[in-house]
Design an enzyme around this catalytic site. Structure first.
Site, PDB file in Angstrom:
ATOM      1  N   GLY A   1       0.768  -1.240   0.000  1.00 18.81           N
ATOM      2  CA  GLY A   1       0.000   0.000   0.000  1.00 18.81           C
ATOM      3  C   GLY A   1       0.795   1.284   0.000  1.00 18.81           C
ATOM      4  O   GLY A   1       0.215   2.365  -0.113  1.00 18.81           O
TER       5      GLY A   1
ATOM      6  N   CYS B   1     -11.374   3.211 -29.254  1.00 17.04           N
ATOM      7  CA  CYS B   1     -12.662   3.871 -29.477  1.00 17.04           C
ATOM      8  C   CYS B   1     -13.413   4.097 -28.172  1.00 17.04           C
ATOM      9  O   CYS B   1     -14.485   3.511 -27.933  1.00 17.04           O
ATOM     10  CB  CYS B   1     -13.491   3.020 -30.425  1.00 17.04           C
ATOM     11  SG  CYS B   1     -12.578   2.720 -31.926  1.00 17.04           S
ATOM     12  N   GLU B   2     -12.865   4.897 -27.301  1.00 20.98           N
ATOM     13  CA  GLU B   2     -13.503   5.257 -26.030  1.00 20.98           C
ATOM     14  C   GLU B   2     -12.984   6.644 -25.670  1.00 20.98           C
ATOM     15  O   GLU B   2     -11.783   6.902 -25.785  1.00 20.98           O
ATOM     16  CB  GLU B   2     -13.042   4.341 -24.885  1.00 20.98           C
ATOM     17  CG  GLU B   2     -13.291   2.896 -25.069  1.00 20.98           C
ATOM     18  CD  GLU B   2     -14.446   2.371 -24.237  1.00 20.98           C
ATOM     19  OE1 GLU B   2     -15.045   3.132 -23.457  1.00 20.98           O
ATOM     20  OE2 GLU B   2     -14.741   1.189 -24.413  1.00 20.98           O
TER      21      GLU B   2
ATOM     22  N   TYR C   1       1.003  -2.041 -12.078  1.00 20.86           N
ATOM     23  CA  TYR C   1      -0.366  -2.018 -12.597  1.00 20.86           C
ATOM     24  C   TYR C   1      -0.414  -1.412 -14.004  1.00 20.86           C
ATOM     25  O   TYR C   1      -1.368  -0.731 -14.371  1.00 20.86           O
ATOM     26  CB  TYR C   1      -1.307  -1.286 -11.618  1.00 20.86           C
ATOM     27  CG  TYR C   1      -1.186  -1.830 -10.206  1.00 20.86           C
ATOM     28  CD1 TYR C   1      -1.670  -3.093  -9.909  1.00 20.86           C
ATOM     29  CD2 TYR C   1      -0.533  -1.110  -9.199  1.00 20.86           C
ATOM     30  CE1 TYR C   1      -1.525  -3.628  -8.633  1.00 20.86           C
ATOM     31  CE2 TYR C   1      -0.383  -1.636  -7.924  1.00 20.86           C
ATOM     32  CZ  TYR C   1      -0.890  -2.888  -7.651  1.00 20.86           C
ATOM     33  OH  TYR C   1      -0.731  -3.418  -6.396  1.00 20.86           O
TER      34      TYR C   1
ATOM     35  N   GLY D   1       3.828  -3.811  -3.674  1.00 21.15           N
ATOM     36  CA  GLY D   1       3.950  -3.973  -5.117  1.00 21.15           C
ATOM     37  C   GLY D   1       4.435  -2.669  -5.718  1.00 21.15           C
ATOM     38  O   GLY D   1       5.588  -2.520  -6.136  1.00 21.15           O
ATOM     39  N   ARG D   2       3.556  -1.663  -5.675  1.00 23.58           N
ATOM     40  CA  ARG D   2       3.824  -0.374  -6.310  1.00 23.58           C
ATOM     41  C   ARG D   2       5.129   0.263  -5.841  1.00 23.58           C
ATOM     42  O   ARG D   2       5.896   0.780  -6.645  1.00 23.58           O
ATOM     43  CB  ARG D   2       2.667   0.574  -5.988  1.00 23.58           C
ATOM     44  CG  ARG D   2       2.689   1.869  -6.765  1.00 23.58           C
ATOM     45  CD  ARG D   2       1.662   2.850  -6.223  1.00 23.58           C
ATOM     46  NE  ARG D   2       0.366   2.302  -5.941  1.00 23.58           N
ATOM     47  CZ  ARG D   2      -0.660   2.302  -6.807  1.00 23.58           C
ATOM     48  NH1 ARG D   2      -0.534   2.844  -7.989  1.00 23.58           N
ATOM     49  NH2 ARG D   2      -1.827   1.765  -6.478  1.00 23.58           N
TER      50      ARG D   2
ATOM     51  N   ARG E   1      -4.691   2.850 -16.047  1.00 28.18           N
ATOM     52  CA  ARG E   1      -4.810   3.623 -14.801  1.00 28.18           C
ATOM     53  C   ARG E   1      -5.444   5.013 -15.018  1.00 28.18           C
ATOM     54  O   ARG E   1      -6.318   5.401 -14.249  1.00 28.18           O
ATOM     55  CB  ARG E   1      -3.459   3.741 -14.080  1.00 28.18           C
ATOM     56  CG  ARG E   1      -2.829   2.376 -13.755  1.00 28.18           C
ATOM     57  CD  ARG E   1      -1.706   2.470 -12.750  1.00 28.18           C
ATOM     58  NE  ARG E   1      -2.186   2.861 -11.444  1.00 28.18           N
ATOM     59  CZ  ARG E   1      -2.061   4.045 -10.912  1.00 28.18           C
ATOM     60  NH1 ARG E   1      -1.419   4.984 -11.561  1.00 28.18           N
ATOM     61  NH2 ARG E   1      -2.570   4.309  -9.734  1.00 28.18           N
TER      62      ARG E   1
ATOM     63  N   TYR F   1      -8.849   5.206 -12.964  1.00 32.18           N
ATOM     64  CA  TYR F   1      -8.786   5.938 -11.684  1.00 32.18           C
ATOM     65  C   TYR F   1      -8.494   7.423 -11.885  1.00 32.18           C
ATOM     66  O   TYR F   1      -8.169   8.108 -10.911  1.00 32.18           O
ATOM     67  CB  TYR F   1      -7.669   5.388 -10.788  1.00 32.18           C
ATOM     68  CG  TYR F   1      -7.516   3.899 -10.730  1.00 32.18           C
ATOM     69  CD1 TYR F   1      -8.483   3.105 -10.117  1.00 32.18           C
ATOM     70  CD2 TYR F   1      -6.392   3.275 -11.265  1.00 32.18           C
ATOM     71  CE1 TYR F   1      -8.329   1.728 -10.057  1.00 32.18           C
ATOM     72  CE2 TYR F   1      -6.230   1.900 -11.198  1.00 32.18           C
ATOM     73  CZ  TYR F   1      -7.197   1.130 -10.593  1.00 32.18           C
ATOM     74  OH  TYR F   1      -7.038  -0.226 -10.528  1.00 32.18           O
TER      75      TYR F   1
ATOM     76  N   GLU G   1       3.980  -6.799   2.044  1.00 32.82           N
ATOM     77  CA  GLU G   1       3.684  -7.267   0.683  1.00 32.82           C
ATOM     78  C   GLU G   1       3.481  -6.089  -0.269  1.00 32.82           C
ATOM     79  O   GLU G   1       2.394  -5.890  -0.796  1.00 32.82           O
ATOM     80  CB  GLU G   1       2.510  -8.255   0.655  1.00 32.82           C
ATOM     81  CG  GLU G   1       1.354  -7.887   1.531  1.00 32.82           C
ATOM     82  CD  GLU G   1       0.252  -8.936   1.570  1.00 32.82           C
ATOM     83  OE1 GLU G   1       0.547 -10.140   1.533  1.00 32.82           O
ATOM     84  OE2 GLU G   1      -0.911  -8.526   1.638  1.00 32.82           O
TER      85      GLU G   1
HETATM   86  N1  LLP Z   1      -1.483  -7.054  -0.689  1.00 32.40           N
HETATM   87  C1  LLP Z   1      -2.779  -7.186  -1.036  1.00 32.40           C
HETATM   88  C2  LLP Z   1      -3.632  -8.119  -0.311  1.00 32.40           C
HETATM   89  C3  LLP Z   1      -3.286  -6.395  -2.084  1.00 32.40           C
HETATM   90  O1  LLP Z   1      -4.566  -6.513  -2.422  1.00 32.40           O
HETATM   91  C4  LLP Z   1      -2.435  -5.488  -2.765  1.00 32.40           C
HETATM   92  C5  LLP Z   1      -2.936  -4.662  -3.855  1.00 32.40           C
HETATM   93  C6  LLP Z   1      -1.078  -5.422  -2.373  1.00 32.40           C
HETATM   94  C7  LLP Z   1      -0.645  -6.219  -1.328  1.00 32.40           C
HETATM   95  C8  LLP Z   1      -0.077  -4.512  -3.029  1.00 32.40           C
HETATM   96  O2  LLP Z   1      -0.431  -3.187  -2.888  1.00 32.40           O
HETATM   97  P1  LLP Z   1       0.592  -2.024  -3.336  1.00 32.40           P
HETATM   98  O3  LLP Z   1       1.816  -2.128  -2.450  1.00 32.40           O
HETATM   99  O4  LLP Z   1       0.944  -2.233  -4.744  1.00 32.40           O
HETATM  100  O5  LLP Z   1      -0.154  -0.781  -3.100  1.00 32.40           O
HETATM  101  N2  LLP Z   1      -4.714  -1.338  -9.732  1.00 32.40           N
HETATM  102  C9  LLP Z   1      -4.607  -0.317  -8.712  1.00 32.40           C
HETATM  103  C10 LLP Z   1      -4.025  -0.859  -7.430  1.00 32.40           C
HETATM  104  C11 LLP Z   1      -4.777  -2.044  -6.872  1.00 32.40           C
HETATM  105  C12 LLP Z   1      -4.140  -2.650  -5.667  1.00 32.40           C
HETATM  106  C13 LLP Z   1      -4.742  -3.976  -5.349  1.00 32.40           C
HETATM  107  N3  LLP Z   1      -4.155  -4.637  -4.231  1.00 32.40           N
HETATM  108  C14 LLP Z   1      -3.783   0.851  -9.283  1.00 32.40           C
HETATM  109  O6  LLP Z   1      -3.365   0.780 -10.420  1.00 32.40           O
HETATM  110  O7  LLP Z   1      -3.608   1.844  -8.595  1.00 32.40           O
END
Ligand code: LLP
Length: 425
Positions: A239, A345-346, A374, A275-276, A312, A316, A273
């Site tokens: 997050g 086409c959107e 993402y 990601g981003r 994205r 969003y 955990e």
């Molecule tokens: N753990 C769980 C259970 C999650 O659902 C997620 C992301 C993460 C970890 C990793 O979150 P991060 O560190 O990447 O914030 N598609 C959206 C973001 C969706 C996130 C979904 N869950 C975007 O492009 O902003």
């Protein structure tokens, strides 16, 4: 922050010109910097060094095998949400003992396979799911470790589609139900409640909601211990927000400083955990201008990447910086406001609106920044567009880590029934 920098007129990824990559691999193209990727992983690892965390890279943010392999090689585990992601995680050589599995909708088949592989933890999101895991664990004759995903009911300030820890969201289990499960654990044979899991949302730029959520777990951890639950893990989720525009997100060190005092009180092993935070700024989407279209009201720069490649902005209204990959015609004539749009086409098919850009001509290259997370992982074949190639750069070396799709990839697996040919062609 990242390794995409101008040297003279040219934007480079580490030691390689983006324009060279476009020539070699075509556009649209995702380009990743190995150095940025690993650098961000290490920033987080170092910030939490005192608790020696298990950092499980959230594969949904970027599921390319090379990206995940690079992180696994550096010591990361993987956070998965489907059987497909488990398949990928194992392909990278990640030990099942470093895989954690969240998702509100794990199917019986997926659960069975994850038990068979012996993953570290299921992050459980409901009682029916727990019942199913329990029955499958009994069938397999295995004891299965799980974390209960707590929905702490906090409201992080982020886009409504990416908050997950509010009562109205489908994720996690409320505090009272967690207590009920702990007190009725006999109803769930072969299940070992080994941890608590939190994930409150994504692109969160200040630490307060994280602190609030972790505080809420502390009382619960205490309660569970008294109830005789032998907890081992606290997973504080992902997050962490990054800079797309002019945000000022907490750094990894600031994040660690604010949550460590709380974490230390729990005495549990820590899982993160993200990601981003790890991959977001490690990637760009390189795209070529097809046309510049002036209308009475607006200028549109029409490029060869669309919302199918990077959804994205459409989904969003997310902001991604857009930079010229080569500063050919710089602002002598002044910067002009333009919408950068794709060929789909959107009307929602835009990469940026009202951006001040230099004069652009067909064939010019633009780099859409912060597209590592993402980006490709949410891309699609909408409008029968082939999905992009992906390239990883390490120093002066470049590696094709995913081939561009071809038209025959587009129809792979499709069949036209015989009878439709009855009238002949
Ligand atoms: N753990 C769980 C259970 C999650 O659902 C997620 C992301 C993460 C970890 C990793 O979150 P991060 O560190 O990447 O914030 N598609 C959206 C973001 C969706 C996130 C979904 N869950 C975007 O492009 O902003």
């Amino acid at each position: 922050m990242h390794d995409f920098k101008y040297k003279g007129k040219e934007l480079y990824c580490e030691g390689v010109r983006l324009s060279e990559l476009a020539e070699k691999y075509g556009t649209p193209l995702f380009v990743y910097s190995y150095k940025t990727l690993i650098g961000h992983y290490k920033k987080l690892r170092d910030a939490f060094r005192s608790v020696n965390p298990l950092i499980c890279f959230s594969l949904k943010s970027n599921s390319n095998l090379a990206i995940a392999r690079a992180l696994v090689d550096a010591g990361a585990g993987v956070d998965i949400v489907s059987g497909g992601e488990m398949f990928r995680a194992l392909k990278t050589g990640c030990s099942p003992k470093k895989i954690v599995y969240a998702s509100v909708g794990k199917t019986g088949e997926e659960i069975k396979e994850a038990i068979r592989k012996g993953i570290l933890l299921f992050n459980v999101e409901s009682i029916p799911e727990l019942k199913l895991i329990s029955s499958m664990a009994v069938k397999a004759g295995r004891s299965v470790d799980i974390s209960l995903r707590l929905n702490p009911d906090v409201k992080p300030r982020t886009h409504k589609y990416i908050t997950t820890a509010n009562k109205i969201n489908k994720f996690g289990i409320d505090k009272e139900t967690v207590k009920w499960i702990a007190n009725n654990s006999r109803e769930f044979p072969n299940i070992n409640i080994a941890g608590l899991h939190l994930h409150i949302g994504s692109q969160i730029i200040d630490s307060k909601p994280f602190i609030e959520a972790i505080k809420k777990t502390i009382g619960l951890i205490h309660y569970l211990r008294i109830a005789g639950v032998g907890l081992k893990w606290l997973n504080i989720g992902g997050g962490l927000g990054i800079i797309y525009n002019n945000e000022e997100p907490q750094t990894a060190a600031e994040y660690a400083r604010s949550v460590l005092p709380l974490i230390n009180k729990t005495g549990l092993n820590i899982i993160l955990e993200p990601g981003r935070f790890i991959v977001g700024n490690a990637g760009v989407l390189l795209t070529r201008v097809i046309y510049v279209k002036d209308t009475a009201r607006k200028r549109f720069v029409i490029v060869d990447a669309g919302m199918n490649d990077l959804i994205r902005p459409a989904l969003y209204e997310a902001y991604h910086d857009i930079l010229p990959a080569v500063k050919n015609r710089m602002p002598a004539a002044g910067l002009k406001a333009a919408d950068v749009v794709g060929p789909i086409c959107e009307s929602s098919d835009f990469l940026g609106k009202d951006r001040r850009l230099p004069e652009l001509l067909p064939g010019d290259l633009l780099s859409v920044m912060g597209a590592g997370a993402y980006g490709f992982s949410m891309s699609s074949n909408y409008n029968s567009r082939c999905r992009c190639a992906e390239v990883m750069v390490a120093g002066k070396k470049m590696y094709l880590v995913r081939e561009r799709e071809s038209y025959s990839d587009l129809i792979r697996g499709e069949h036209v029934p015989e009878f439709l040919f009855a009238s002949g062609l």
